[in-house]
Design a protein around this motif. Structure first.
Motif, PDB file in Angstrom:
ATOM      1  N   GLU A  37       0.829  -1.205   0.000  1.00  0.00           N
ATOM      2  CA  GLU A  37       0.000   0.000   0.000  1.00  0.00           C
ATOM      3  C   GLU A  37       0.868   1.261   0.000  1.00  0.00           C
ATOM      4  O   GLU A  37       0.638   2.193  -0.773  1.00  0.00           O
ATOM      5  N   LYS A  38       1.890   1.289   0.873  1.00  0.00           N
ATOM      6  CA  LYS A  38       2.758   2.461   0.967  1.00  0.00           C
ATOM      7  C   LYS A  38       3.577   2.640  -0.313  1.00  0.00           C
ATOM      8  O   LYS A  38       3.792   3.768  -0.757  1.00  0.00           O
ATOM      9  N   GLU A  56       1.274   4.175  -2.909  1.00  0.00           N
ATOM     10  CA  GLU A  56       1.106   5.604  -2.641  1.00  0.00           C
ATOM     11  C   GLU A  56       2.313   6.387  -3.145  1.00  0.00           C
ATOM     12  O   GLU A  56       2.159   7.455  -3.757  1.00  0.00           O
ATOM     13  N   LYS A  85       2.481   9.297  -6.141  1.00  0.00           N
ATOM     14  CA  LYS A  85       3.028  10.638  -5.932  1.00  0.00           C
ATOM     15  C   LYS A  85       4.083  10.959  -6.973  1.00  0.00           C
ATOM     16  O   LYS A  85       4.107  12.059  -7.529  1.00  0.00           O
TER      17      LYS A  85
END
Length: 78
Positions: free
Chosen positions: A49-50, A53, A57
């Protein structure tokens, strides 16, 4: 024990490494192994998940002619 959803990528990765090492040693009771496996699966999902993300970005950053970031753009901008 820290809630996985509150962990940074680095925290989750470090704990995941610990979980894997304990499971690889093979000297953990069956019930503990199951709990460790479940925790490891949650930690893996948090890391994924990180990373997603972070990728999103980076994908939003647009660069100007001078190579400096000029702002953000939609993910589907191409």
């Amino acid at each position: 024990m820290t809630d996985v959803s509150e962990m940074s990528f680095e925290q989750a990765m470090k704990e995941l490494e610990t979980v894997v090492n304990r499971l690889e040693q093979g000297d953990v009771a069956l019930e503990d192994s199951i709990a460790l496996y479940e925790r490891g699966a949650a930690l893996k999902a948090r890391c994924e998940e990180k990373l997603k993300e972070a990728e999103e970005k980076v994908a939003k950053i647009t660069l100007g002619a001078d190579g400096a970031p000029t702002g953000t753009a939609p993910l589907d901008a191409g």
